[in-house]
Write an enzyme that holds these catalytic residues in place. Structure first.
Site, PDB file in Angstrom:
ATOM      1  N   ASP A 216       0.872  -1.167   0.000  1.00 19.88           N
ATOM      2  CA  ASP A 216       0.000   0.000   0.000  1.00 19.88           C
ATOM      3  C   ASP A 216       0.914   1.222   0.000  1.00 19.88           C
ATOM      4  OD1 ASP A 216      -2.105   1.716   0.058  1.00 19.88           O
ATOM      5  OD2 ASP A 216      -3.131   0.797   1.752  1.00 19.88           O
TER       6      ASP A 216
HETATM    7  C1  BGC Z   1      -5.010   3.368   0.117  1.00 18.07           C
HETATM    8  C2  BGC Z   1      -5.181   2.359  -0.993  1.00 18.07           C
HETATM    9  C3  BGC Z   1      -5.055   3.049  -2.321  1.00 18.07           C
HETATM   10  C4  BGC Z   1      -3.717   3.777  -2.381  1.00 18.07           C
HETATM   11  C5  BGC Z   1      -3.483   4.510  -3.689  1.00 18.07           C
HETATM   12  C6  BGC Z   1      -3.749   4.189  -0.041  1.00 18.07           C
HETATM   13  O1  BGC Z   1      -3.684   5.214   0.890  1.00 18.07           O
HETATM   14  O2  BGC Z   1      -5.002   2.708   1.358  1.00 18.07           O
HETATM   15  O3  BGC Z   1      -6.425   1.737  -0.897  1.00 18.07           O
HETATM   16  O4  BGC Z   1      -5.182   2.133  -3.364  1.00 18.07           O
HETATM   17  O5  BGC Z   1      -3.675   4.745  -1.324  1.00 18.07           O
HETATM   18  O6  BGC Z   1      -4.286   5.622  -3.795  1.00 18.07           O
END
Ligand code: BGC
Length: 744
Positions: free
Chosen positions: A262
């Protein structure tokens, strides 16, 4: 710094020599080993760390391009209610809006796997046509607690429903030749301190609940990628957990795609890479430096490095950028809007309908209350937000359908809505609207409106998103203004013999037990996407017969949910020493497997609305079922008949009560479900469901194995978890077990 320059110089020199010799292999599907052999360590490292790029504005991330080997840059963008990219660009008048589909909790309320695949086929077409390679979705953490701020991005409290829905989502998106990323793996069930929180979960709860849905999605959906979560699991960051990312995900479940982090940088990049986390997103130079140094030290060996790089190359050759797909930037948004509307129609849940309050005739004079009647919410905030051209609201949808709205009241809400500051409007990530106040209405006004209109419809809203969890006062519970409005409307309309309908435009579960008696009917569309207001209107007027069922329990009160004792609903960052704050730094999943209906049904605890519940404008009769069992599993059939006056669809939920076999099991667990076709009055359909012996198993921590006990099993055919319409039983002659490696 010096090292980076040196590396860059080396790369350049190598490129020049290779170019001069003109002998660079170019990436093809069938020459991955050759490419691997031709790659420099620097190039390999580059591929393991995300890149910054500008191919698609506001896409969340990229992978590196290596031009000399024909390795293209690929583009990753959010998910899950539609594609999230910037809708306008400076160099052109063209727009790049996307369709806001219903959010995951509503799609799960459809209990319709085929529908999910149709919706995501359309969604995936936007991914393809806007030049994106991977949609960062589906989000599939479980609804462990009603307050998790991202529950709308997730499906259910039940791992089977969640897993089946996610697998269908993956198949639909990937049928377009683009990828998905099932996220957030795993046990990312709270937003408070989401980057650091340590989820402390028993092996049994992990296996039966928090990993089970991912297992189903991986095995049945075959996603191109998996996203490891930010949090820790039993003391170790999930992105650094060899047990989770390699032993379970790959060796046990057979996953062969890439794992990406993530969006953040943790200190131990090396441990993550070794654990099987192939790609660091969004990618920072320091991560490349760490990997490079570790390779030189021999801490990451050639085999580990090549394993991760090979995974990424195997991913790249599947992507549209590799195929040089000529994307149009013009997906058919009109057609997709229809798909979004249909999806909402098939999923909306009717919670209450006393004395056939609904459907309305369609030509009533309607007093439409609630700020959400104008400011209707299609999707949630954060990375789950979608930039849509427009989100239909209840005022416009009801007017279009032929209802006559109380114009003064409508104007009141429009004006009030107009005074909201623009920062409160959802324009992108992390904009939080939860604390927006409902305007008060005087009793005198309500009395007048009750005299002048035929029916009151109240739209109540709740918003949330990434980065924060919801709270109990004024959020899980109604605000004082909302409660007073409901009471006054209920009293004054009922006094003159008129009905009150509540529409819940909410991102997650709220308290309903204390006020539901004030309403004659309650409709639950959750956050139903850009066209959702039309779907709600069609349910209100009976053009659509609701067939959605709850994917999550509505408890009587917040503390009634077993996980609430261990959830940060009154968190205080200042309390305790860092690293030792209960429910902030760590969260004990003390409730174990007793989540949702597993708890409420087994322990006989009353709820406001049970898991799997939803009303229809018609009624269904269930036949005597048949269950055939052998060592491989069971095949169950049952016939449902529409015994009412209008056409409708019924979801049949198959629960199993297993013999104990040495340890306590829930009184019932969902093992299969099926939704009928649209049945005309009097029409029947015979529905078949299969459950394998492995799917019947429970996880025994002592023996580290899945065990299907020998003995008598009960099969319950329910219209909800609490409304069992037919039962059958079968015997498993011999116990079966599947041993796994115990990771924690
Ligand atoms: C979120 C993810 C997301 C990623 C990209 C993160 O902060 O937890 O779900 O896909 O950002 O935007």
């Amino acid at each position: 710094m010096k090292k980076t320059c040196f590396i860059a110089l080396l790369c350049l020199a190598y490129n020049i020599i290779s170019f001069a010799q003109n002998n660079n292999p170019i990436l093809r599907e069938d020459n991955i080993d050759e490419i691997l052999n031709s790659m420099t360590t620097e190039e390999k490292v580059a591929l393991l760390v995300g890149a910054s790029g500008a191919l698609v504005p506001d896409a969340a991330g990229y992978t590196h391009e290596i031009e000399r080997l024909g390795i293209p840059m690929t583009v990753l963008a959010d998910g899950p209610a539609g594609l999230r990219i910037r809708p306008t660009r400076e160099d052109t008048d063209q727009t790049f809006y996307c369709t806001g589909f219903p959010t995951s909790t509503l799609l799960a309320s459809s209990w319709d796997i085929a529908l999910m695949e149709q919706v995501t086929q359309a969604m995936g077409n936007e991914v393809l046509e806007y030049g994106v390679d991977v949609l960062l979705a589906p989000g599939m953490n479980l609804h462990r607690n009603p307050l998790c701020g991202r529950n709308f991005e997730y499906y259910s409290e039940d791992p089977l429903l969640s897993g089946k829905m996610a697998a269908a989502y993956v198949r639909g998106i990937q049928s377009n030749g683009v990828g998905t990323s099932v996220k957030h793996f795993a046990a990312n069930n709270q937003e408070i301190n989401r980057l650091e929180n340590d989820a402390r979960v028993s092996n049994r709860a992990l296996r039966e609940l928090y990993l089970k849905n991912f297992e189903i999605a991986v095995k049945e959906g075959k996603p191109w990628t998996v996203m490891s979560s930010y949090n820790k699991l039993n003391g170790e960051y999930t992105q650094q957990s060899q047990g989770l990312l390699t032993t379970i995900l790959r060796d046990e479940w057979g996953f062969n795609g890439i794992v990406m982090t993530d969006w953040g940088v943790k200190d131990n990049t090396v441990k993550a890479a070794k654990a099987g986390n192939d790609l660091m997103e969004p990618g920072r130079p320091v991560e490349e430096e760490r990997l490079f140094a570790a390779i030189n030290r021999g801490e990451i060996n050639q085999e580990e490095l090549d394993r991760n790089v090979r995974n990424i190359l195997n991913y790249i050759v599947k992507t549209p950028h590799f195929r040089q797909y000529k994307f149009s930037n013009k997906p058919d948004l009109k057609a997709h809007a229809q798909v979004a509307r249909k999806a909402a129609e098939e999923s909306i849940v009717l919670l209450k309908n006393d004395n056939n309050t609904l459907p309305l005739k369609g030509n009533e004079k309607v007093a439409l209350y609630g700020l959400n009647s104008v400011d209707f919410w299609g999707v949630g905030t954060g990375s789950g937000y979608v930039n849509t051209v427009h989100v239909a609201n209840m005022q416009e949808a009801m007017t279009a359908a032929g209802f006559t709205l109380d114009e003064n009241l409508a104007e009141y809400y429009r004006l009030y809505h107009g005074t909201q500051t623009t920062t409160e409007k959802m324009e992108g990530k992390n904009i939080d609207k939860r604390h927006r106040e409902e305007p008060a209405i005087t009793v005198q006004a309500i009395e007048r409106q009750a005299a002048a209109n035929d029916v009151a419809i109240i739209v109540l809203g709740r918003m949330a998103g990434e980065g924060a969890d919801r709270v109990v006062p004024d959020d899980f519970e109604l605000t004082a203004i909302e409660r007073e409005m409901l009471q006054n409307i209920s009293m004054n309309y009922h006094k003159v013999g008129k009905k009150v309908v509540v529409v819940l435009n909410i991102v997650g579960v709220i308290e309903t037990a204390s006020w539901k008696h004030l309403a004659d009917a309650i409709v639950l569309p959750w956050t139903p996407g850009q066209e959702g207001a039309y779907a709600v209107t069609d349910v209100l007027r009976g053009k659509v017969n609701p067939s959605g069922k709850l994917p999550t329990t509505f408890p009587i009160n917040y503390m009634g949910s077993p996980s609430s004792k261990n959830f940060p609903y009154t968190w205080d960052m200042t309390q305790g020493r860092r690293g030792n704050r209960k429910n902030v730094d760590y969260t004990d999943y003390e409730e174990g497997i007793w989540v949702g209906y597993r708890y409420f049904q087994t322990k006989n605890v009353e709820v406001s609305y049970p898991f799997g519940y939803g009303l229809s404008y018609t009624t269904f009769a269930y036949s005597k079922p048949s269950v055939k069992a052998n060592a491989d599993g069971i095949t169950a059939t049952i016939t449902v008949k529409n015994t009412g006056k209008v056409a409708g669809r019924e979801v049949v939920e198959l629960y199993v009560a297993a013999p104990e076999g040495g340890f306590e099991k829930p009184a019932q667990e969902l093992k299969a479900f099926v939704k009928s076709k649209l049945l005309a009055p009097g029409e029947s359909e015979t529905l078949t469901m299969k459950v394998s012996a492995y799917e019947l198993a429970s996880f025994n921590e002592k023996s580290a194995s899945w065990e299907t006990a020998a003995g008598e099993y009960k099969v319950l055919f329910g219209a909800s978890s609490a409304d069992i319409r037919a039962t059958a039983s079968f015997r498993m002659k011999k116990a079966q077990s599947w041993t796994v490696k115990m990771m924690w």
